[in-house]
Design an enzyme around this catalytic site. Structure first.
Site, PDB file in Angstrom:
ATOM      1  N   SER A 127       0.833  -1.200   0.000  1.00  0.00           N
ATOM      2  CA  SER A 127       0.000   0.000   0.000  1.00  0.00           C
ATOM      3  C   SER A 127       0.867   1.250   0.000  1.00  0.00           C
ATOM      4  CB  SER A 127      -0.863  -0.030   1.265  1.00  0.00           C
ATOM      5  OG  SER A 127      -1.430   1.238   1.508  1.00  0.00           O
ATOM      6  N   TYR A 165      -1.786  -1.362  11.128  1.00  0.00           N
ATOM      7  CA  TYR A 165      -2.035  -1.855   9.765  1.00  0.00           C
ATOM      8  C   TYR A 165      -0.895  -1.450   8.829  1.00  0.00           C
ATOM      9  CZ  TYR A 165      -3.575  -1.383   4.948  1.00  0.00           C
ATOM     10  OH  TYR A 165      -3.610  -1.409   3.577  1.00  0.00           O
ATOM     11  N   LYS A 190       2.241  -3.691   6.709  1.00  0.00           N
ATOM     12  CA  LYS A 190       2.631  -3.650   5.285  1.00  0.00           C
ATOM     13  C   LYS A 190       4.134  -3.407   5.174  1.00  0.00           C
ATOM     14  CE  LYS A 190      -1.367  -4.454   3.424  1.00  0.00           C
ATOM     15  NZ  LYS A 190      -1.624  -5.760   2.802  1.00  0.00           N
TER      16      LYS A 190
END
Ligand code: UD1
Length: 347
Positions: free
Chosen positions: A126, A151, A155
Site C-alpha cells: 500500500s 495496519y 505492510k
C-alpha cells in the site's frame, strides 16, 4: 497446460476482481479465504462473469497445517497474496490481531513455497508505507516513513520480510505492488466492494449515502493545505488494478526480469480531492450528495498521489478507466446490491 495460481483473499474486494482477470487470461485459480470480511456468494459473481467457477477452500492462511495440506493437494505455479486485515482504525484497537493475521499469513506462505517448489509471489502492499510524502507525485524510491497505524506497520514489515527472505538466497522471487486508493467495481456489477457494517472508506460511504442507506457523508476536514482544503488521493479503478496483478505474475512466470524483488506503485498519476470526487459522483449519478464538513480524521495523510512511470514502462501496465466511468461503476454496483436485497426480502 494452464498455469495454476493460488489467490489468498480471493473473495475479497481486490482479490475477486483479480480472480476474474486471471481466469479471463487463461489461468486456473485456487482461492483460499477465511471469509472474515467477505462471503462465498462472491464466487457466484465471478462464475457469472467468467463462465468458470474457481476452486475455493475456506482456509485461514495463519493455519500452517491447513496451508501445508493445501500445498500438498495442488501444485501452484505462483501465488498472489491478498489475505489480510485492512482497516486502519480497527488495527489501532486490535494491534495483535493485525500483526498475527498479516504477518503469520505471509510467513506461512514463504515457508511453504520452497518446500513445494513454488517460486513466485505477488504481494499486496500500500502507499501507506510512504506516510506523508515530502513531495508528490511519489515514486518507489521515496523514503519509507514511520507507520501511523499497526495496519500500515504490517505492510512495511511484510515488505521487509519478503526482501530479507528473497535476499537470503531462498529460491523465491517477488513483486510488491503498492496500491493507491482502489475504487469502483466490475462493469458487469456482478462483483464489487462489500463493506461489512458502516463503511470506513470514502467511496462505499458516498454510494451508500447516495442510495439512502446512510443519511449523510462526513467529509473529514476542509482546512488542509490543498486547493479546496480537502485531502487529495490517487483513486485507481479496481479492474485496472486487478489487471496489474496478471501482468506481474506473468512477468515472473515468463522470467522477464533478473530482479529478485521488484516494487511498483499502482496509481493513475493524478491526484483528486475528496470534494472533487463527490462532485464526480453527483455528476454520474445525477443526484446531489448530502454531506457535511467535520473535523479532520486522526491519522489521515494530507495528500498523496502516485508517480506510476515504473509500472507504465517496466511492467507495461497503465490505468485506463476514467474517473467518471469508475464512479459510475461504483454507483451501478451499489444499485445492484440494493436490488438484490429487495429481491431477497420479497422472497
Ligand atoms: C487508507 C489507508 C490505505 C488503506 C485503505 C484501506 C492510509 C494513509 N491509507 O486509505 O493504506 O489501504 O485505507 O482501508 O493509511 N473520507 C471522508 N469521509 C469518509 C471516509 C473517508 O472524508 O467517510 C476521506 C478521508 O479523510 C481521506 C479520503 O476520504 O482523505 C480517503 O479515505 P479512505 O477511503 O478511508 O482511504 P485512505 O485513508 O486514503
Amino acid at each position: 497446460m494452464a498455469k495454476r495460481i493460488l489467490v489468498t483473499g480471493g473473495t475479497g474486494y481486490i482479490g475477486s476482481h483479480t480472480v476474474v482477470e486471471l481466469q479471463q487470461a487463461g489461468y486456473e485459480v485456487v482461492i483460499v479465504d477465511n471469509l472474515s470480511n467477505s462471503t462465498a456468494g462472491v464466487l457466484e459473481g465471478i462464475t457469472r462473469i467468467t463462465g468458470k467457477r474457481p476452486v475455493f477452500d475456506k482456509l485461514d492462511c495463519t493455519d500452517h497445517g491447513a496451508m501445508k495440506a493445501l500445498f500438498k493437494k495442488y501444485a501452484f505455479d505462483g501465488i498472489i497474496h491478498f489475505a489480510a486485515s485492512k482497516a486502519v482504525g480497527e488495527s489501532v484497537q486490535k494491534p495483535l490481531l493485525y500483526y498475527r493475521n498479516n504477518l503469520v499469513s505471509l510467513i506461512n506462505l514463504l515457508e511453504l513455497m520452497p518446500e513445494h517448489d513454488v517460486k513466485y509471489i505477488v504481494f499486496s502492499s500500500s502507499c501507506t508505507v510512504y506516510g506523508e510524502p515530502d513531495k508528490n507525485p511519489i515514486d518507489e524510491n521515496a523514503p519509507i516513513k514511520p507507520a501511523s497505524s499497526p495496519y500500515g506497520n504490517t505492510k512495511q514489515i511484510n515488505e521487509e520480510i519478503i526482501q530479507d527472505f528473497v535476499h537470503s538466497g531462498a529460491p523465491v522471487k517477488s513483486i510488491i505492488l503498492r496500491y493507491f486508493n482502489p475504487i469502483g467495481a466490475h462493469p458487469s456489477a456482478e462483483i464489487g466492494e462489500l463493506p461489512l457494517g458502516v463503511p470506513q472508506n470514502l467511496v462505499p460511504y458516498i454510494t451508500q449515502t447516495g442510495a439512502g442507506i446512510r443519511q449523510q457523508l462526513s467529509v473529514f476536514g476542509n482546512d488542509y493545505n490543498t486547493p479546496d482544503g480537502s485531502c487529495i488521493r490517487d483513486f485507481i479503478n479496481v479492474v485496472d488494478l486487478a489487471k496489474a496483478h496478471v501482468v506481474a505474475i506473468e512477468r515472473m512466470l515468463e522470467n522477464k526480469s533478473d530482479e529478485k524483488v521488484e516494487i511498483f506503485n499502482l496509481g493513475t498519476g493524478t491526484g483528486l480531492s475528496v470534494l472533487e470526487l463527490i462532485g464526480i459522483f453527483e455528476k454520474v449519478s445525477g443526484k446531489p450528495l448530502n454531506y457535511k464538513i467535520v473535523e479532520r480524521r486522526e491519522g489521515d495523510i494530507e495528500q498523496i498521489w502516485a508517480q506510476p512511470d515504473k509500472a507504465n514502462n517496466v511492467l507495461g501496465w497503465k490505468a485506463q478507466e476514467t474517473i467518471e466511468d469508475t464512479m459510475a461503476s461504483a454507483w451501478k454496483w451499489q444499485q445492484h446490491l440494493l436490488e438484490k436485497e429487495i429481491r431477497s426480502n420479497i422472497r
